[in-house]
Design a protein around this motif. Structure first.
Motif, PDB file in Angstrom:
ATOM      1  N   ALA A   4       0.827  -1.209   0.000  1.00 47.68           N
ATOM      2  CA  ALA A   4       0.000   0.000   0.000  1.00 47.68           C
ATOM      3  C   ALA A   4       0.863   1.262   0.000  1.00 47.68           C
ATOM      4  O   ALA A   4       0.587   2.225  -0.726  1.00 47.68           O
ATOM      5  CB  ALA A   4      -0.928  -0.006   1.205  1.00 47.68           C
ATOM      6  N   LEU A   5       1.917   1.257   0.802  1.00 46.75           N
ATOM      7  CA  LEU A   5       2.835   2.399   0.820  1.00 46.75           C
ATOM      8  C   LEU A   5       3.445   2.629  -0.553  1.00 46.75           C
ATOM      9  O   LEU A   5       3.554   3.771  -1.025  1.00 46.75           O
ATOM     10  CB  LEU A   5       3.943   2.171   1.853  1.00 46.75           C
ATOM     11  CG  LEU A   5       3.605   2.445   3.316  1.00 46.75           C
ATOM     12  CD1 LEU A   5       4.750   2.002   4.213  1.00 46.75           C
ATOM     13  CD2 LEU A   5       3.306   3.922   3.539  1.00 46.75           C
ATOM     14  N   GLY A   6       3.863   1.540  -1.200  1.00 48.05           N
ATOM     15  CA  GLY A   6       4.456   1.656  -2.533  1.00 48.05           C
ATOM     16  C   GLY A   6       3.496   2.283  -3.525  1.00 48.05           C
ATOM     17  O   GLY A   6       3.881   3.153  -4.326  1.00 48.05           O
ATOM     18  N   ALA A   7       2.220   1.875  -3.466  1.00 48.54           N
ATOM     19  CA  ALA A   7       1.224   2.418  -4.390  1.00 48.54           C
ATOM     20  C   ALA A   7       1.070   3.923  -4.204  1.00 48.54           C
ATOM     21  O   ALA A   7       1.110   4.696  -5.174  1.00 48.54           O
ATOM     22  CB  ALA A   7      -0.116   1.718  -4.176  1.00 48.54           C
ATOM     23  N   VAL A 218       1.325  -1.040 -12.015  1.00 52.06           N
ATOM     24  CA  VAL A 218       1.955  -1.520 -10.783  1.00 52.06           C
ATOM     25  C   VAL A 218       1.317  -0.919  -9.524  1.00 52.06           C
ATOM     26  O   VAL A 218       0.968  -1.651  -8.595  1.00 52.06           O
ATOM     27  CB  VAL A 218       3.476  -1.269 -10.814  1.00 52.06           C
ATOM     28  CG1 VAL A 218       4.096  -1.472  -9.438  1.00 52.06           C
ATOM     29  CG2 VAL A 218       4.131  -2.212 -11.819  1.00 52.06           C
ATOM     30  N   PRO A 219       1.147   0.413  -9.424  1.00 49.45           N
ATOM     31  CA  PRO A 219       0.531   0.934  -8.190  1.00 49.45           C
ATOM     32  C   PRO A 219      -0.905   0.459  -7.989  1.00 49.45           C
ATOM     33  O   PRO A 219      -1.333   0.257  -6.852  1.00 49.45           O
ATOM     34  CB  PRO A 219       0.596   2.456  -8.367  1.00 49.45           C
ATOM     35  CG  PRO A 219       0.791   2.685  -9.814  1.00 49.45           C
ATOM     36  CD  PRO A 219       1.555   1.515 -10.315  1.00 49.45           C
ATOM     37  N   LEU A 220      -1.653   0.264  -9.075  1.00 54.29           N
ATOM     38  CA  LEU A 220      -3.019  -0.240  -8.935  1.00 54.29           C
ATOM     39  C   LEU A 220      -3.018  -1.647  -8.344  1.00 54.29           C
ATOM     40  O   LEU A 220      -3.835  -1.985  -7.490  1.00 54.29           O
ATOM     41  CB  LEU A 220      -3.733  -0.226 -10.282  1.00 54.29           C
ATOM     42  CG  LEU A 220      -4.191   1.151 -10.780  1.00 54.29           C
ATOM     43  CD1 LEU A 220      -4.657   1.074 -12.228  1.00 54.29           C
ATOM     44  CD2 LEU A 220      -5.292   1.709  -9.899  1.00 54.29           C
ATOM     45  N   MET A 221      -2.069  -2.483  -8.791  1.00 55.00           N
ATOM     46  CA  MET A 221      -1.981  -3.840  -8.253  1.00 55.00           C
ATOM     47  C   MET A 221      -1.486  -3.830  -6.808  1.00 55.00           C
ATOM     48  O   MET A 221      -1.989  -4.573  -5.965  1.00 55.00           O
ATOM     49  CB  MET A 221      -1.071  -4.691  -9.137  1.00 55.00           C
ATOM     50  CG  MET A 221      -1.664  -4.990 -10.505  1.00 55.00           C
ATOM     51  SD  MET A 221      -0.658  -6.128 -11.459  1.00 55.00           S
ATOM     52  CE  MET A 221       0.862  -5.207 -11.633  1.00 55.00           C
ATOM     53  N   ILE A 241      -1.184  10.026   1.611  1.00 57.30           N
ATOM     54  CA  ILE A 241       0.218  10.177   1.220  1.00 57.30           C
ATOM     55  C   ILE A 241       0.330  10.759  -0.181  1.00 57.30           C
ATOM     56  O   ILE A 241       1.126  11.675  -0.441  1.00 57.30           O
ATOM     57  CB  ILE A 241       0.948   8.820   1.307  1.00 57.30           C
ATOM     58  CG1 ILE A 241       1.052   8.369   2.754  1.00 57.30           C
ATOM     59  CG2 ILE A 241       2.337   8.908   0.668  1.00 57.30           C
ATOM     60  CD1 ILE A 241       1.636   6.963   2.914  1.00 57.30           C
ATOM     61  N   ALA A 242      -0.474  10.214  -1.124  1.00 61.39           N
ATOM     62  CA  ALA A 242      -0.358  10.645  -2.520  1.00 61.39           C
ATOM     63  C   ALA A 242      -0.668  12.129  -2.708  1.00 61.39           C
ATOM     64  O   ALA A 242       0.166  12.867  -3.261  1.00 61.39           O
ATOM     65  CB  ALA A 242      -1.247   9.776  -3.409  1.00 61.39           C
ATOM     66  N   PRO A 243      -1.840  12.641  -2.274  1.00 59.88           N
ATOM     67  CA  PRO A 243      -2.079  14.073  -2.470  1.00 59.88           C
ATOM     68  C   PRO A 243      -1.138  14.958  -1.653  1.00 59.88           C
ATOM     69  O   PRO A 243      -0.840  16.078  -2.060  1.00 59.88           O
ATOM     70  CB  PRO A 243      -3.537  14.253  -2.030  1.00 59.88           C
ATOM     71  CG  PRO A 243      -3.844  13.088  -1.162  1.00 59.88           C
ATOM     72  CD  PRO A 243      -3.022  11.965  -1.710  1.00 59.88           C
ATOM     73  N   SER A 244      -0.665  14.448  -0.506  1.00 60.86           N
ATOM     74  CA  SER A 244       0.299  15.238   0.275  1.00 60.86           C
ATOM     75  C   SER A 244       1.600  15.408  -0.496  1.00 60.86           C
ATOM     76  O   SER A 244       2.183  16.501  -0.533  1.00 60.86           O
ATOM     77  CB  SER A 244       0.568  14.564   1.626  1.00 60.86           C
ATOM     78  OG  SER A 244      -0.605  14.488   2.400  1.00 60.86           O
ATOM     79  N   LEU A 245       2.068  14.331  -1.133  1.00 61.80           N
ATOM     80  CA  LEU A 245       3.275  14.425  -1.962  1.00 61.80           C
ATOM     81  C   LEU A 245       3.026  15.310  -3.178  1.00 61.80           C
ATOM     82  O   LEU A 245       3.903  16.091  -3.575  1.00 61.80           O
ATOM     83  CB  LEU A 245       3.728  13.031  -2.393  1.00 61.80           C
ATOM     84  CG  LEU A 245       4.376  12.165  -1.312  1.00 61.80           C
ATOM     85  CD1 LEU A 245       4.635  10.760  -1.834  1.00 61.80           C
ATOM     86  CD2 LEU A 245       5.687  12.785  -0.832  1.00 61.80           C
ATOM     87  N   ASN A 246       1.837  15.181  -3.799  1.00 59.55           N
ATOM     88  CA  ASN A 246       1.491  16.076  -4.905  1.00 59.55           C
ATOM     89  C   ASN A 246       1.568  17.535  -4.456  1.00 59.55           C
ATOM     90  O   ASN A 246       2.083  18.397  -5.184  1.00 59.55           O
ATOM     91  CB  ASN A 246       0.067  15.792  -5.400  1.00 59.55           C
ATOM     92  CG  ASN A 246      -0.082  14.485  -6.142  1.00 59.55           C
ATOM     93  OD1 ASN A 246      -1.197  14.036  -6.386  1.00 59.55           O
ATOM     94  ND2 ASN A 246       1.008  13.847  -6.505  1.00 59.55           N
TER      95      ASN A 246
END
Length: 288
Positions: A4-7, A218-221, A241-246
């Protein structure tokens, strides 16, 4: 947890990748994402027994209603990708990140509207505060902030429909990309006919475009692996995590303007997410 972190890390840092191929028009990038994802997923299905192989894919394709549903979800993801990549190219990644911050609350609202899920008090308060944050942006802009609303709406609706589709993650994603692959191929052939196709202009660009298939699949999987094994509250926290990094990439690396009025809108959304997260934790403790 690592899956999950990787995605979410890949999704959060993806704008850096798409900025690297910023010379390629967004429509062409999305077409490449569809085609190369289909090829990559076909190879995975052929190699990995855990996916059920092409027999499972044929079983899904024999159900017209399910194929129609997956065709619609494919259009949702394709349009979501297109607007996200366009926002990066247009210097509006900050607005795109707001859309993915809003997305969990949109999903809660869609569940209440279409699945009959009752909102708990904290969830209802979080949705109300998020609406206030959007209303603030409308007042400041003098119009709807269409980028965050479109991204949150299409991704939230995609999650709602895929939740109701009885199909395994890899097979479903492969069929989605397979259904829109003719459109993507037709668009690329038209660009080739017009002499404006970016693919073939240089090895650097060609490799980056081809690797968009892996960047997509890959991230979807990884997300599917993590979501099946982690508690909902944990996934709820990780998805920020994703929108924070964005957000970090937009403000500190891409140097997009960020003023006090924008900060107020984001602060309202962040407050709503804090309440939503607190509700997730409390509900998880209650179930235990």
């Amino acid at each position: 947890m690592l899956a999950a972190l990787g995605a979410f890390l890949i999704w959060g840092l993806a704008p850096l990748y798409f900025r690297a191929i910023g010379s390629v028009p967004p429509f062409e990038i999305v077409a490449h994402r569809m085609l190369w994802s289909a090829l990559f997923l076909a190879a995975l299905i052929a190699v990995l027994p855990s996916t059920g192989g092409f027999a499972r894919v044929r079983g899904v394709l024999a159900q017209p209603r399910l194929v129609g549903l997956l065709g619609f979800t494919a259009l949702l993801t394709g349009s979501n990708w297109l607007v996200f990549i366009w926002a990066i190219d247009a210097g509006r990644l900050l607005e795109a990140s707001l859309g993915y911050f809003i997305n969990p609350l949109v999903s809660v609202a869609l569940g209440a509207l279409f699945l009959g899920e009752r909102l708990r008090p904290l969830q209802a308060l979080a949705v109300a505060i998020a609406c206030a944050g959007v209303a603030w942006r409308v007042w400041q802009l003098g119009g709807l902030p269409w980028i965050p609303l479109f991204l949150a709406g299409t991704f939230g609706l995609y999650g709602l429909l895929r939740k109701r589709a009885p199909v395994e993650a890899v097979s479903g994603l492969f069929i989605e990309t397979l259904l829109v692959a003719p459109l993507a191929l037709g668009w690329l052939l038209w660009l080739q006919h017009q002499g404006s196709l970016s693919f073939g202009s240089g090895a650097h660009t060609d490799w980056l475009l081809a690797l968009t298939g892996i960047l997509t699949a890959v991230p979807l999987m990884l997300f599917a692996i993590g979501a099946r094994r982690l508690p909902l509250a944990t996934v709820g926290f990780l998805q920020y995590i994703a929108p924070s990094l964005n957000f970090v990439v937009a403000v500190w690396l891409f140097r997009e303007p960020f003023d006090t009025t924008q900060l107020i809108g984001f602060a309202l959304i962040w407050l709503a997410l804090a309440l939503y997260s607190a509700d997730l934790v409390r509900a998880a403790r209650g179930r235990r």
